[in-house]
Design an enzyme around this catalytic site. Structure first.
Site, PDB file in Angstrom:
ATOM      1  N   SER A 256      11.214  -3.089  18.026  1.00 31.48           N
ATOM      2  CA  SER A 256      11.415  -4.183  18.539  1.00 31.48           C
ATOM      3  C   SER A 256      13.008  -4.469  19.118  1.00 31.48           C
ATOM      4  CB  SER A 256      11.156  -5.606  17.386  1.00 31.48           C
ATOM      5  OG  SER A 256      10.990  -6.409  18.024  1.00 31.48           O
TER       6      SER A 256
ATOM      7  N   TYR B  87      10.439  -9.794  28.991  1.00 33.11           N
ATOM      8  CA  TYR B  87      11.127  -8.721  27.932  1.00 33.11           C
ATOM      9  C   TYR B  87      10.962  -9.547  26.529  1.00 33.11           C
ATOM     10  CZ  TYR B  87      13.615  -5.493  25.390  1.00 33.11           C
ATOM     11  OH  TYR B  87      14.183  -4.730  24.164  1.00 33.11           O
TER      12      TYR B  87
ATOM     13  N   LYS C 216       8.375  -8.896  23.128  1.00 33.23           N
ATOM     14  CA  LYS C 216       9.021  -8.474  21.484  1.00 33.23           C
ATOM     15  C   LYS C 216       8.348  -9.481  20.812  1.00 33.23           C
ATOM     16  CE  LYS C 216      10.896  -4.711  22.677  1.00 33.23           C
ATOM     17  NZ  LYS C 216      10.340  -3.325  22.345  1.00 33.23           N
TER      18      LYS C 216
ATOM     19  N   SER D  99      11.667  10.948  25.966  1.00 32.81           N
ATOM     20  CA  SER D  99      12.299  11.585  27.121  1.00 32.81           C
ATOM     21  C   SER D  99      13.769  11.330  26.942  1.00 32.81           C
ATOM     22  CB  SER D  99      11.667  11.544  28.347  1.00 32.81           C
ATOM     23  OG  SER D  99      11.822  10.062  28.777  1.00 32.81           O
TER      24      SER D  99
END
Length: 276
Positions: free
Chosen positions: A131, A145, A149, A13
């Site tokens: 990634s 976060y 990853k 989006s």
């Protein structure tokens, strides 16, 4: 293309996902993009938008089934959906941590599991997992976060070995700091512990400065285009000067020296010093 290859891009989006979807569509791919609210997503020429919440099994199954019903295959899956959670790890609640991993890691696992049977049956397909430099070197005060990853890195490498006999290729894009709308949507842990205030501010200011100097989403979009057009894509694609420099330093510097450089980059030892 007389028979265009079919691509499914999650999180299309805005930002990276929208740039990826639009560029692939411009180059003749049939592109399905996804959003949790596709009706509110900005129009992307040539991209068919579908509803998808990567955190929900039913939503993922329905989205993949809708693509297969329309075109009977998915040639390229781009797992891009995700967000960034900032805050000290001690400040991060278990619910916030679960939500971060649910989207950034388990969302990839869900979507991949749904798309793989059709790829395996056709003995052909590509999976591109977006990634980050944070999957290779830590981002202090964005620890959850980073954890998401790091998990994605290990998952992708193992998956690459498992699905290779079926003609399915798995690749990772490890991108450095980008100047995209993602930074405006960064979430922050609700709790604030005063002892972390100065270091947290310094680290996140340093991240913001790197992002302001970084390239836009077109860099990652062109990398996906290159991977999609490759007959033998690599496992890892390090994208952006910042990421390339950081990975080289991590490879060649002694661990202690790299750690000192990282702390200096995020001004973690400059607590109380001006950040401007």
């Amino acid at each position: 293309m007389s028979d265009p290859r079919v691509v499914l891009v999650t999180g299309a989006s805005s930002g990276n996902g929208r740039a990826i979807a639009m560029l692939l569509a411009q180059h003749g791919y049939r592109v399905f993009g996804t959003s949790r609210a596709p009706a509110r997503a900005a129009a992307a020429p040539g991209v068919e938008m579908l509803e998808l919440d990567v955190c929900t099994d039913e939503s993922v199954r329905a989205c993949v089934a809708a693509v297969l019903e329309k075109v009977h295959r998915i040639d390229v899956l781009v797992n891009n959906a995700g967000y960034e959670l900032a805050g000290a790890l001690e400040e991060t609640s278990l619910d916030e941590a679960r939500a971060q991993l649910e989207t950034n890691f388990f969302g990839v696992v869900r979507t991949t599991k749904a798309a793989l049977p059709a790829m395996r049956e056709r003995r052909n397909g590509q999976i591109v997992n977006v990634s980050s430099l944070a999957g290779l070197a830590v981002l202090p005060f964005m620890g959850m976060y980073t954890a998401s990853k790091f998990a994605l890195e290990g998952y992708s490498e193992a998956l690459r070995h498992e699905v290779k006999p079926f003609g399915v290729h798995v690749s990772l894009i490890e991108v450095g700091f980008l100047n995209t709308p993602m930074q405006a949507h960064r979430q922050h842990a609700a709790e604030r512990i005063a002892d972390y205030d100065a270091a947290r501010r310094n680290a996140l200011d340093a991240v913001a400065e790197q992002e302001a100097r970084g390239p836009g989403a077109e860099l990652i979009a062109h990398t996906v285009l290159r991977i999609a057009g490759s007959r033998s894509p690599r496992l890892r694609y390090v994208v952006g000067r910042q990421a390339r420099v950081a990975t080289r330093l991590q490879r060649w510097l002694p661990a202690g020296m790299f750690e000192q450089g990282l702390r200096r980059s995020f001004r973690l030892d400059a607590v109380g010093e001006p950040t401007g």
